[in-house]
Design a protein around this motif. Structure first.
Motif, PDB file in Angstrom:
ATOM      1  N   ARG A 211      37.832  -5.260  65.536  1.00  0.00           N
ATOM      2  CA  ARG A 211      38.605  -4.287  66.307  1.00  0.00           C
ATOM      3  C   ARG A 211      37.770  -3.047  66.596  1.00  0.00           C
ATOM      4  O   ARG A 211      37.740  -2.555  67.734  1.00  0.00           O
ATOM      5  CB  ARG A 211      39.861  -3.907  65.509  1.00  0.00           C
ATOM      6  CG  ARG A 211      40.746  -2.876  66.198  1.00  0.00           C
ATOM      7  CD  ARG A 211      41.985  -2.606  65.370  1.00  0.00           C
ATOM      8  NE  ARG A 211      41.655  -2.016  64.067  1.00  0.00           N
ATOM      9  CZ  ARG A 211      42.558  -1.786  63.108  1.00  0.00           C
ATOM     10  NH1 ARG A 211      43.823  -2.113  63.299  1.00  0.00           N
ATOM     11  NH2 ARG A 211      42.186  -1.235  61.964  1.00  0.00           N
ATOM     12  N   SER A 218      33.315  -0.546  74.109  1.00  0.00           N
ATOM     13  CA  SER A 218      34.013  -0.288  75.373  1.00  0.00           C
ATOM     14  C   SER A 218      33.888   1.165  75.830  1.00  0.00           C
ATOM     15  O   SER A 218      34.323   1.509  76.925  1.00  0.00           O
ATOM     16  CB  SER A 218      35.494  -0.649  75.238  1.00  0.00           C
ATOM     17  OG  SER A 218      36.154   0.225  74.330  1.00  0.00           O
ATOM     18  N   GLY A 229      44.020   6.101  74.397  1.00  0.00           N
ATOM     19  CA  GLY A 229      44.219   4.846  75.113  1.00  0.00           C
ATOM     20  C   GLY A 229      43.323   3.744  74.591  1.00  0.00           C
ATOM     21  O   GLY A 229      43.764   2.604  74.400  1.00  0.00           O
ATOM     22  N   LEU A 230      42.041   4.078  74.345  1.00  0.00           N
ATOM     23  CA  LEU A 230      41.115   3.082  73.810  1.00  0.00           C
ATOM     24  C   LEU A 230      41.569   2.609  72.432  1.00  0.00           C
ATOM     25  O   LEU A 230      41.512   1.414  72.114  1.00  0.00           O
ATOM     26  CB  LEU A 230      39.704   3.670  73.706  1.00  0.00           C
ATOM     27  CG  LEU A 230      38.862   3.731  74.976  1.00  0.00           C
ATOM     28  CD1 LEU A 230      37.506   4.361  74.666  1.00  0.00           C
ATOM     29  CD2 LEU A 230      38.671   2.342  75.569  1.00  0.00           C
ATOM     30  N   HIS A 232      44.586   2.580  71.187  1.00  0.00           N
ATOM     31  CA  HIS A 232      45.787   1.747  71.294  1.00  0.00           C
ATOM     32  C   HIS A 232      45.428   0.351  71.798  1.00  0.00           C
ATOM     33  O   HIS A 232      45.903  -0.663  71.274  1.00  0.00           O
ATOM     34  CB  HIS A 232      46.795   2.406  72.233  1.00  0.00           C
ATOM     35  CG  HIS A 232      48.117   1.679  72.287  1.00  0.00           C
ATOM     36  ND1 HIS A 232      48.372   0.670  73.197  1.00  0.00           N
ATOM     37  CD2 HIS A 232      49.235   1.803  71.524  1.00  0.00           C
ATOM     38  CE1 HIS A 232      49.595   0.207  73.006  1.00  0.00           C
ATOM     39  NE2 HIS A 232      50.136   0.876  71.997  1.00  0.00           N
ATOM     40  N   THR A 233      44.558   0.284  72.795  1.00  0.00           N
ATOM     41  CA  THR A 233      44.134  -1.016  73.332  1.00  0.00           C
ATOM     42  C   THR A 233      43.441  -1.851  72.266  1.00  0.00           C
ATOM     43  O   THR A 233      43.588  -3.077  72.215  1.00  0.00           O
ATOM     44  CB  THR A 233      43.191  -0.817  74.529  1.00  0.00           C
ATOM     45  OG1 THR A 233      43.881  -0.091  75.553  1.00  0.00           O
ATOM     46  CG2 THR A 233      42.701  -2.144  75.083  1.00  0.00           C
TER      47      THR A 233
END
Length: 280
Positions: A211, A218, A229-230, A232-233
């Protein structure tokens, strides 16, 4: 520094992400390496390399030959020589098991001289790789050595770990561990015991590393980064947990890490720059 690497042909690709050569002058002599979902073999054909554990109680090491490293759950630092010449293997987290007779738990968060594991035959493969006329020839020699050492019968429980680990790999650690044991028809305790035997850590820890690797790879430092956001993704649903794990794994806060990446951008198409961070 030039990187030449490739994914080996079957059956090695079940256990190895890539074999590679690094040659030339490094962009950064000292780099911090966060936990990544791999184990390693390095065969050094150049000057001495130095290694430091992020745990200050562990003494540093100097390697002139080769060394194995199991899965790391914390960061470490490597200092390259002024000119690098090495060949290496990125094993999948479970990938060392059919090649070495050392329990995975003894290689977790550790570096061990290759000759201690391969009983001095590492010198032979270093000589073959060192005399090769091209990086491709050096990689062929390395693959031939791996094939010669691949166990005909996989260690007990390795197929279970490989299939469960493959799901963690393709999902970037998003599959719940309970779903892995249910799909395999085994108890969670049995799955954890097999991971400890063949990886050195539990499937939950492997999922965490996959993870985090997905998140860190990324990040595009050339653009504004939406850390929430990253996170959570990547499967982090608790911002405090994400921030704490990020600092544990990199030694930096997300803001500090982004500043570092912007000052020292990764070279496009050069895999070793995508995870490790300059330390100089």
């Amino acid at each position: 520094m030039e990187y030449v690497g490739r994914v080996p042909a079957p059956p090695l690709d079940r256990f190895v992400d890539d074999v590679y050569c690094l040659t030339g002058v490094p962009r950064h002599r000292r780099v911090n390496v966060p936990p990544m979902p791999s184990a390693h073999l390095f065969l050094n054909l150049g000057g001495p390399a130095r290694l430091w554990d992020s745990d200050p109680s562990v003494p540093p090491a100097v390697f002139t030959g080769g060394w194995f490293m199991g899965v790391w759950t914390r960061r470490f630092l490597i200092e390259y020589p002024a000119r690098v010449r090495l060949v290496g293997v990125h094993f999948k987290p479970w990938g060392m098991a059919p090649f070495v007779g050392v329990p995975a738990s003894e290689l977790r968060d550790r570096w061990v001289p290759a000759d201690a594991v391969w009983q001095r035959s590492a010198d032979r493969i270093r000589d073959r790789a060192g005399e090769a006329a091209s990086p491709a020839a050096a990689l062929r020699a390395l693959e031939e050595e791996l094939l010669s050492r691949l166990a005909e019968t996989p260690p007990r429980g390795l197929d279970l770990v490989r299939h469960a680990g493959g799901r963690l790999e393709t999902s970037h650690g998003a599959v719940p561990v309970g779903a892995l044991s249910d799909a395999a028809g085994v108890s969670g305790n049995h799955l954890a015991a097999q991971f400890k035997a063949h990886v050195g850590v539990t499937p939950k820890r492997v999922a965490r590393i996959y993870r985090f690797a997905q998140l860190i790879l990324s990040v595009d430092a050339r653009r504004p980064v939406d850390w929430a956001g990253l996170a959570h993704t990547a499967g982090y649903f608790d911002q405090a947990h994400f921030s704490r794990e990020f600092k544990d794994f990199t030694g930096h806060t997300p803001t500090e890490y982004l500043d570092l990446r912007r000052r020292f951008p990764a070279a496009r198409g050069f895999p070793p720059d995508n995870g490790p961070m300059p330390a100089d």
